[in-house]
Design an enzyme around this catalytic site. Structure first.
Site, PDB file in Angstrom:
ATOM      1  N   PRO A   1       0.803  -1.222   0.000  1.00 37.85           N
ATOM      2  CA  PRO A   1       0.000   0.000   0.000  1.00 37.85           C
ATOM      3  C   PRO A   1       0.842   1.282   0.000  1.00 37.85           C
ATOM      4  O   PRO A   1       0.305   2.373   0.165  1.00 37.85           O
ATOM      5  CB  PRO A   1      -0.798  -0.116   1.300  1.00 37.85           C
ATOM      6  CG  PRO A   1       0.084  -0.899   2.202  1.00 37.85           C
ATOM      7  CD  PRO A   1       0.872  -1.834   1.334  1.00 37.85           C
ATOM      8  N   GLU A   2       2.156   1.126  -0.164  1.00 38.63           N
ATOM      9  CA  GLU A   2       3.022   2.307  -0.185  1.00 38.63           C
ATOM     10  C   GLU A   2       3.675   2.435  -1.564  1.00 38.63           C
ATOM     11  O   GLU A   2       3.017   2.778  -2.530  1.00 38.63           O
ATOM     12  CB  GLU A   2       4.030   2.237   0.967  1.00 38.63           C
ATOM     13  CG  GLU A   2       3.316   2.283   2.321  1.00 38.63           C
ATOM     14  CD  GLU A   2       4.244   2.264   3.506  1.00 38.63           C
ATOM     15  OE1 GLU A   2       5.125   3.139   3.595  1.00 38.63           O
ATOM     16  OE2 GLU A   2       4.106   1.356   4.354  1.00 38.63           O
ATOM     17  N   MET A   3       4.964   2.095  -1.699  1.00 40.00           N
ATOM     18  CA  MET A   3       5.620   2.233  -2.998  1.00 40.00           C
ATOM     19  C   MET A   3       5.493   0.971  -3.849  1.00 40.00           C
ATOM     20  O   MET A   3       5.690   1.004  -5.064  1.00 40.00           O
ATOM     21  CB  MET A   3       7.077   2.628  -2.790  1.00 40.00           C
ATOM     22  CG  MET A   3       7.214   4.004  -2.151  1.00 40.00           C
ATOM     23  SD  MET A   3       8.892   4.437  -1.618  1.00 40.00           S
ATOM     24  CE  MET A   3       9.676   4.785  -3.190  1.00 40.00           C
TER      25      MET A   3
END
Length: 341
Positions: free
Chosen positions: A140-142
């Site tokens: 859910p980030e990079m």
């Protein structure tokens, strides 16, 4: 590597009352950011990843490079924006494909993170080098695989040359770990000395009468029992401890296996709203009152709350000058962006 900062020109305190309050603060474990560059290096350097100017500059470029993400539009600076207190200013971090953090976790500030004992809200990383590897890989980030990150860097000759120069190794092929390490080297320089540091070093006039009164309230009420050290936080504590946190139902985060949660730094706190691990409180006054109820078991008066807030604003520090880097061009070998799941 560091900007020379002159916060307050003053004569060391001679008044007994000022010395007594500063002594109380230091007795509670509060400590200043060293003024000496030599002493600061001793505190922020990692012997396992020794800093040098080349690593820091390269880490700065990579901190701002969105091509390290799967979509190639998210950089470290996206969630840890150096222009806005080192945070993104939203309740829950937003990453790949506009995904919100699945646990509704708020992005902590990258400023002064080097002074924390642990990294991440559950304290699972021991240092910035280990921490830097997490967001690049997190879905859910990079959302990038280590192979993608390494491939991007190795496809760009200027980056490879910079790594070889920084490590004095002309045959070096940068790995995912090497990339995280230089990003951490840059993050280690993001310290923000404030007037409070000058005060702890003996400069009586660095804080106003009202700010000193707020510091006294901060100590007397027990805030400094958890918010201590150079970071004015950064350790692990049970949360909530004495009372119910009324926003605990937002997100499913409950701390580590022992219910311990990282204590956020209070440096620059006026710039890092929304507050708490789940970003549920926008008002600093409300956050102070909630902390009194949940952690100290006391109901702070409006006057006490305002006094503490006045002191906390004295922790807003001088930011290092960071010039936005011009990044080297991609090549035909650079992996293409992927906005898919």
């Amino acid at each position: 590597m560091f900007k020379k900062i002159a916060l307050t020109a003053c004569v060391l305190a001679s008044a007994a009352s000022a010395e007594t309050l500063a002594d109380q603060a230091k007795a509670m474990g509060l400590a200043p950011i060293p003024k000496s560059t030599t002493e600061l290096y001793k505190l922020i350097d990692n012997p396992k990843n020794p800093m040098n100017a080349q690593k820091v500059e390269l880490g700065k470029q990579l901190f701002f490079d969105p091509r390290l993400s799967k979509s190639e539009i998210i950089s470290c600076n996206t969630c840890h924006n150096l222009a806005t207190g080192g945070v993104d200013g939203v309740p829950a971090a937003i990453g790949h494909n506009w995904a919100h953090n699945p646990h509704h976790l708020n992005s902590p500030s990258v400023y002064n993170a080097v002074f924390a004992e642990k990294q991440f809200w559950d304290g699972r990383s021991p240092d910035l080098e280990d921490q830097a590897q997490g967001p690049m890989q997190a879905a859910p980030e990079m959302a990038a695989k280590p192979e993608h990150v390494a491939a991007v860097v190795n496809s760009i000759p200027d980056y490879v040359a910079a790594f070889r120069h920084a490590y004095n190794d002309q045959k070096m092929v940068p790995t995912f770990k090497d990339i995280a390490d230089v990003i951490a080297s840059f993050e280690r320089t993001l310290v923000t000395p404030s007037r409070f540091d000058e005060y702890l070093r003996g400069c009586d006039k660095a804080l106003s009468k009202e700010e000193k009164a707020g510091l006294q309230t901060f100590i007397d009420k027990g805030c400094a029992s958890c918010h201590t050290g150079v970071a004015v936080g950064g350790g692990m504590q049970p949360f909530p401890l004495m009372g119910k946190f009324k926003y605990m139902g937002v997100g499913d985060f409950k701390g580590d296996a022992n219910g311990m949660v990282k204590v956020p730094t209070l440096r620059n706190v006026e710039e890092t709203a929304p507050y708490f691990h789940n970003g549920t409180v926008w008002s600093l006054k409300e956050a102070i009152k909630i902390m009194g109820e949940t952690q100290l078991g006391v109901k702070l008066t409006d006057a006490e709350t305002e006094s503490i807030e006045t002191f906390l604003k004295a922790l807003t520090g001088e930011k290092p000058v960071v010039e936005y880097p011009v990044l080297p061009a991609r090549t035909a070998k650079t992996p293409l962006p992927d906005s898919g799941k």
